[in-house]
Design an enzyme around this catalytic site. Structure first.
Site, mmCIF file in Angstrom:
data_model
loop_
_atom_site.group_PDB
_atom_site.id
_atom_site.type_symbol
_atom_site.label_atom_id
_atom_site.label_comp_id
_atom_site.label_asym_id
_atom_site.label_seq_id
_atom_site.Cartn_x
_atom_site.Cartn_y
_atom_site.Cartn_z
ATOM 1 N N TRP A 1 3.424 3.069 5.743
ATOM 2 C CA TRP A 1 3.090 1.659 5.498
ATOM 3 C C TRP A 1 3.433 1.364 4.032
ATOM 4 O O TRP A 1 2.947 2.080 3.139
ATOM 5 C CB TRP A 1 1.606 1.487 5.775
ATOM 6 C CG TRP A 1 1.042 0.122 5.598
ATOM 7 C CD1 TRP A 1 1.512 -1.042 6.120
ATOM 8 C CD2 TRP A 1 -0.148 -0.198 4.856
ATOM 9 N NE1 TRP A 1 0.688 -2.068 5.764
ATOM 10 C CE2 TRP A 1 -0.338 -1.587 4.985
ATOM 11 C CE3 TRP A 1 -1.063 0.544 4.121
ATOM 12 C CZ2 TRP A 1 -1.406 -2.242 4.393
ATOM 13 C CZ3 TRP A 1 -2.119 -0.108 3.536
ATOM 14 C CH2 TRP A 1 -2.290 -1.479 3.668
ATOM 15 N N ASP B 1 -6.192 7.960 6.809
ATOM 16 C CA ASP B 1 -6.172 6.517 6.996
ATOM 17 C C ASP B 1 -6.239 6.242 8.498
ATOM 18 O O ASP B 1 -5.283 6.501 9.227
ATOM 19 C CB ASP B 1 -4.884 5.941 6.389
ATOM 20 C CG ASP B 1 -4.865 4.410 6.426
ATOM 21 O OD1 ASP B 1 -5.840 3.820 6.925
ATOM 22 O OD2 ASP B 1 -3.876 3.816 5.950
ATOM 23 N N LYS C 1 -7.746 -4.212 13.367
ATOM 24 C CA LYS C 1 -6.971 -4.208 14.619
ATOM 25 C C LYS C 1 -7.876 -3.955 15.823
ATOM 26 O O LYS C 1 -7.779 -4.657 16.819
ATOM 27 C CB LYS C 1 -5.891 -3.126 14.621
ATOM 28 C CG LYS C 1 -5.307 -2.778 13.283
ATOM 29 C CD LYS C 1 -4.334 -3.810 12.769
ATOM 30 C CE LYS C 1 -3.974 -3.440 11.342
ATOM 31 N NZ LYS C 1 -2.878 -4.142 10.791
HETATM 32 C C1 LMR Z 1 1.095 -4.050 9.216
HETATM 33 O O1 LMR Z 1 1.551 -2.983 8.796
HETATM 34 O O2 LMR Z 1 1.761 -4.914 9.774
HETATM 35 C C2 LMR Z 1 -0.375 -4.309 9.038
HETATM 36 O O3 LMR Z 1 -1.023 -3.177 8.549
HETATM 37 C C3 LMR Z 1 -0.646 -5.511 8.237
HETATM 38 C C4 LMR Z 1 -0.501 -5.287 6.771
HETATM 39 O O4 LMR Z 1 -1.467 -5.536 6.047
HETATM 40 O O5 LMR Z 1 0.579 -4.878 6.338
#
Ligand code: LMR
Length: 396
Positions: A128, A208, A243
């Site tokens: 991420w 996480d 989520k």
């Molecule tokens: C995503 O990766 O789309 C979600 O976790 C939203 C975000 O905050 O990035």
């Protein structure tokens, strides 16, 4: 002075929301930011949340400050789901505090690690994007290793090599389930090995857990967290309800700390309170209070878990349909069938991703990540056909 600040690019993922909203095409498809969507393409408020919010409005008699730890009823009610029903606090070694969303949880976990002397965090890539941004913001060095190979499986050799190269006292950040962006999770056997490796090396795990219940199920998705925590003396866990309770904009999350000796827990958490006080003072109450009301009520808990089951079943249907399509142009969709959660990554070039957006109204992250839940019975055939069109191997 302010005029000397150079402009920053907008967050690429969040910018997609606006780009998609501004697109007038009626057959556009949003596979960008990670929100669940029904078969009709909506992201409704959970029925259990609506019921809990009604109860909250009727019963809440004050909005006076709580404190930097937030709603501890919420923090404790989640613990059996995360750490297991038998001894969720592991003999008094685990406790936590509420944070603004999972991002707040990750931020606080990394800040606590930093304050305790961690200088490097190992993490499988891609991840991420906000993980790396948070590390940089807090002055922690990111040591990356390959999360998954071209074959679509977790690259355990890369992880083993990373742990071998790490120094005791480094941290390692692992996605508890539903890896974002790849959807490629560790198997239970992988977790068994990872837990032993981390423990032997003396690394501080930061787990996480942002998608519990959206992968294999609430219990199954906690396997890795529980396994790692059983093997090590200390750990940090960032948790998101954004989520699995659909609370995205209400920002509902927590950070949990596990220490070796219960007598140390208060001191460690007091550092969390100080960091939180300086950053956001205290987390927003409403969403966490609604989640607590669900978890305190057996009927509402059942309703919430049923809604979560429905979401998971729908995502599995979409994955099965994609996998069944086999190849779309040069993209093999078969592997998506056994990946987990909202996301998978398609091996597309920047040009192909742009062509999907400009020529076909299909929005996805620049990494090739798609949000599986953005696909429905109404748009999946178009998606597969358009994907084939932009990725078709050029024939002479
Ligand atoms: C995503 O990766 O789309 C979600 O976790 C939203 C975000 O905050 O990035």
């Amino acid at each position: 002075m302010l005029s000397t600040l150079p402009a920053q690019p907008a967050d690429a993922l969040l910018a997609l929301i606006k780009l998609h909203n501004d697109d007038p095409r009626t057959d556009k498809i949003d596979l960008g930011v990670g929100v669940y969507r029904t078969g009709q393409g909506d992201t409704p408020v959970f029925g259990a949340i609506k019921a809990a919010e009604k109860k909250l409005v009727e019963t809440q008699d004050s909005k006076a400050y709580l404190g930097p730890e937030g709603d501890m009823g919420f923090v404790h009610a989640l613990m059996p789901y995360v750490f297991g029903k038998d001894d969720p606090a592991m003999g008094g070694r685990i406790d936590g505090m509420q944070t603004p969303g999972g991002t707040g949880g990750v931020r606080l976990a990394v800040a606590l690690a930093r304050k305790a002397g961690v200088q490097r965090i190992w993490m499988g890539l891609p991840s991420w994007p906000n993980h790396a941004q948070i590390f940089a913001d807090l002055g922690v060095e990111l040591k990356g290793f390959t999360h998954a190979g071209q074959d679509g499986a977790v690259d355990m050799d890369a992880l083993r090599a990373a742990v071998a190269a790490a120094q005791p006292g480094d941290a390692i950040l692992l996605h508890g389930c539903c890896h974002n962006p790849t959807g490629i999770d560790y198997t239970p056997a992988d977790w068994d090995e990872i837990a032993a490796l981390i423990a032997a090396k003396g690394l501080l795990p930061i787990l996480d857990l942002a998608y519990q219940g959206l992968g294999q199920g609430m219990e199954e998705d906690a396997y890795g967290v529980r396994k790692v925590l059983a093997a090590v003396p200390e750990a940090l866990v960032a948790y998101s309800c954004d989520k699995n309770f659909g609370m995205y904009r209400d920002r509902v999350g927590a950070v949990y700390v596990m220490v070796q000796d219960p007598a140390q827990l208060g001191a460690v958490l007091s550092n969390g309170y100080t960091l939180a006080r300086a950053a956001w003072s205290m987390p927003p109450d409403h969403g966490a209070a609604a989640v607590r009301l669900i978890l305190e009520d057996e009927a509402l808990t059942r309703m919430w878990l049923d809604e979560l089951d429905t979401m998971r079943a729908r995502m599995n249907q979409v994955r099965a349909k994609l996998a069944g399509a086999g190849k779309a142009g040069s993209v093999d969709l078969a592997a998506l069938g056994h990946q987990n959660g909202l996301f998978s990554v398609l091996p597309l070039s920047a040009e192909q991703i742009l062509a999907l957006r400009n020529d076909h109204g299909i929005y996805m992250a620049g990494s090739g990540r798609i949000n599986i839940a953005g696909l429905t019975a109404h748009n999946i055939d178009k998606f597969i056909a358009d994907l084939a069109a932009v990725s078709a191997p050029v024939t002479a």
